[in-house]
Design a protein around this motif. Structure first.
Motif: not given
Lengths: 113, 114
Positions: A9, A33, A35, A37, A41, A43, A90, A102-106, B36, B43-44, B90
Motif C-alpha cells: 500500500k 490496467y 494507472y 495518479q 490527482k 490519472l 492504481f 473498470q474496478h480499481f485497487g486501493d 468515479y 480507491h476509485l 473524476f
C-alpha cells in the motif's frame, strides 16, 4: 473479499533502486490496467493487458515494465527509480465487452527520497 | 484522441446544497461516459455510467448525470449533498475506437461543510 488488491500500500525508497508493485484481481476479469495518479490527482493510463497480452502501452519510460504471469495478476516493475516517479499507482480490471466498467485497487503510494 | 475537461477544480458547499460538477469531452464518435468517486485515502469507485439509451442516468448515493450529446457534456448532479460526499470526483470517457482505454478528467475536489 477484496476484488482488486495491490501490494504494498505504501512504498518509500531511494532514488536509483528497483521496486515492484503487485496486483491481483479475483473477479475473473480478462483485462487489467495500471494507472499513475500524480500529485495533482491527474490519472493517466500506463499499461493494459488482456489475457496476459499487452494491448495498451502509453508513453512511459522503459524503466517501467509490466508483467502478467496469468490473467489474474499484473505486476509493475520499476527500475532505477527517479524523483518524478513519486505518485500513487492504481491497478484496475474489467471484463471484456464494451459495457463493462473498470474496478480499481486501493492504490500504492510510492515516495522516492 | 479523446480528452476530458473538468473545469471545477475545487467546489465547496454546505450540507443540503445542490451540486453540479461539469464534465466536457472531445470526441466525435460514440462514447461511454463514467463518473468515479475517490474518498480520501481510498480507491476509485464507480458512481454511474452511460452507454446508451436514456441520457439521464442515476447512480449510487443519490447521484445522477445527464448526457447532452450536442454539448459533449456529462455533468454530475446531486440535489442535496452530505458531509460524507466530500471526495474527489473524476469524469472519464471511453471511445468506440479504444474499447478498453479510459481517459480521465483532472478531477474535482468536493468539500462539504457540516
Amino acid at each position: 473479499d477484496t476484488a482488486v488488491s495491490q501490494t504494498p500500500k505504501y512504498l518509500v525508497t531511494q532514488m536509483g533502486n528497483d521496486k515492484s508493485i503487485k496486483c491481483e484481481q479475483n473477479l475473473g476479469h480478462d483485462t487489467m490496467y495500471w494507472y499513475k495518479q500524480d500529485s495533482k490527482k491527474f490519472l493517466k493510463i500506463m499499461f493494459s493487458y488482456n489475457n496476459k497480452e499487452l494491448i495498451i502501452n502509453e508513453t512511459v519510460p522503459n524503466r517501467f515494465s509490466p508483467k502478467s504471469p496469468d490473467k489474474a495478476h499484473l505486476n509493475l516493475h520499476i527500475n532505477s527509480l527517479e524523483l518524478g516517479d513519486s505518485a500513487v499507482y492504481f491497478c484496475a480490471s474489467s471484463q471484456d465487452g464494451r459495457n463493462q466498467p473498470q474496478h480499481f485497487g486501493d492504490g500504492t503510494r510510492l515516495s522516492i527520497l | 484522441a479523446q480528452s476530458v475537461s473538468q473545469h471545477n477544480h475545487h467546489v465547496i458547499l454546505s450540507e443540503a446544497a445542490s451540486l453540479e460538477l461539469g464534465c466536457n469531452y472531445s470526441y466525435g464518435g460514440t462514447v461511454n461516459l463514467f463518473w468515479y468517486v475517490q474518498y480520501p485515502g481510498q480507491h476509485l469507485q464507480l458512481l454511474l455510467k452511460y452507454f446508451s439509451g436514456d441520457p439521464l442516468v442515476k447512480g449510487i448515493k443519490g447521484f445522477e448525470a445527464e448526457f447532452i450529446k450536442s454539448k459533449f457534456s456529462f455533468n454530475l448532479r446531486k440535489p442535496s449533498v452530505q458531509w460524507s460526499d466530500t471526495a474527489e470526483y473524476f469524469c472519464a470517457v471511453r471511445s468506440s475506437g479504444s474499447a478498453r482505454q479510459l481517459t480521465f478528467g483532472s478531477g474535482t475536489q468536493l468539500t462539504v461543510l457540516p
